[in-house]
Design a protein around this motif. Structure first.
Motif, PDB file in Angstrom:
ATOM      1  N   GLY A 102       0.763  -1.191   0.077  1.00 33.82           N
ATOM      2  CA  GLY A 102       0.012   0.095   0.009  1.00 33.82           C
ATOM      3  C   GLY A 102       0.789   1.451  -0.036  1.00 33.82           C
ATOM      4  O   GLY A 102       0.560   2.320  -0.690  1.00 33.82           O
ATOM      5  N   LEU A 103       1.867   1.293   0.673  1.00 33.36           N
ATOM      6  CA  LEU A 103       2.742   2.438   0.710  1.00 33.36           C
ATOM      7  C   LEU A 103       3.418   2.668  -0.575  1.00 33.36           C
ATOM      8  O   LEU A 103       3.633   3.822  -0.932  1.00 33.36           O
ATOM      9  CB  LEU A 103       3.842   2.227   2.030  1.00 33.36           C
ATOM     10  N   ILE A 104       3.987   1.638  -1.162  1.00 32.08           N
ATOM     11  CA  ILE A 104       4.525   1.727  -2.289  1.00 32.08           C
ATOM     12  C   ILE A 104       3.731   2.234  -3.665  1.00 32.08           C
ATOM     13  O   ILE A 104       3.951   3.163  -4.254  1.00 32.08           O
ATOM     14  CB  ILE A 104       5.300   0.281  -2.851  1.00 32.08           C
ATOM     15  N   ILE A 105       2.472   1.553  -3.538  1.00 38.16           N
ATOM     16  CA  ILE A 105       1.404   2.059  -4.303  1.00 38.16           C
ATOM     17  C   ILE A 105       1.128   3.382  -4.228  1.00 38.16           C
ATOM     18  O   ILE A 105       0.817   4.288  -5.104  1.00 38.16           O
ATOM     19  CB  ILE A 105       0.155   1.122  -4.339  1.00 38.16           C
ATOM     20  N   TRP A 106       0.975   3.998  -2.921  1.00 43.51           N
ATOM     21  CA  TRP A 106       0.593   5.376  -2.521  1.00 43.51           C
ATOM     22  C   TRP A 106       1.708   6.282  -3.073  1.00 43.51           C
ATOM     23  O   TRP A 106       1.410   7.293  -3.733  1.00 43.51           O
ATOM     24  CB  TRP A 106       0.364   5.384  -1.145  1.00 43.51           C
ATOM     25  N   LEU A 107       2.816   5.961  -2.712  1.00 43.53           N
ATOM     26  CA  LEU A 107       4.100   6.682  -3.369  1.00 43.53           C
ATOM     27  C   LEU A 107       3.980   6.910  -4.882  1.00 43.53           C
ATOM     28  O   LEU A 107       4.370   8.036  -5.372  1.00 43.53           O
ATOM     29  CB  LEU A 107       5.399   6.209  -2.711  1.00 43.53           C
ATOM     30  N   LEU A 108       3.739   5.735  -5.649  1.00 40.53           N
ATOM     31  CA  LEU A 108       3.620   5.991  -7.112  1.00 40.53           C
ATOM     32  C   LEU A 108       2.364   6.538  -7.474  1.00 40.53           C
ATOM     33  O   LEU A 108       2.543   7.414  -8.430  1.00 40.53           O
ATOM     34  CB  LEU A 108       3.741   4.493  -7.474  1.00 40.53           C
TER      35      LEU A 108
END
Length: 59
Positions: free
Chosen positions: A48-54
């Motif tokens: 979720g954090l990686i997707i949110w950052l992208l």
């Protein structure tokens, strides 16, 4: 030594996750989008954090 390092990394990870949730909550996105992002961050913390950052709000 392993317990202290993993505990410190866990604390850092928690701080990053809380920071991301606060950024989502303060974003100008609609309430449904905010709720979805926060749920994604809570249920899938790493992904979720990686997707949110992208894909999350820029700026």
């Amino acid at each position: 030594m392993g317990v202290e390092v993993s505990g410190l990394l866990g604390l850092i990870w928690l701080i990053i996750l809380v920071w991301a949730i606060v950024k989502v909550a303060k974003s100008p996105a609609g309430p449904v989008a905010k709720l979805l992002w926060i749920l994604i961050l809570l249920f899938f913390p790493l992904v979720g954090l990686i997707i949110w950052l992208l894909l999350g709000p820029k700026g």
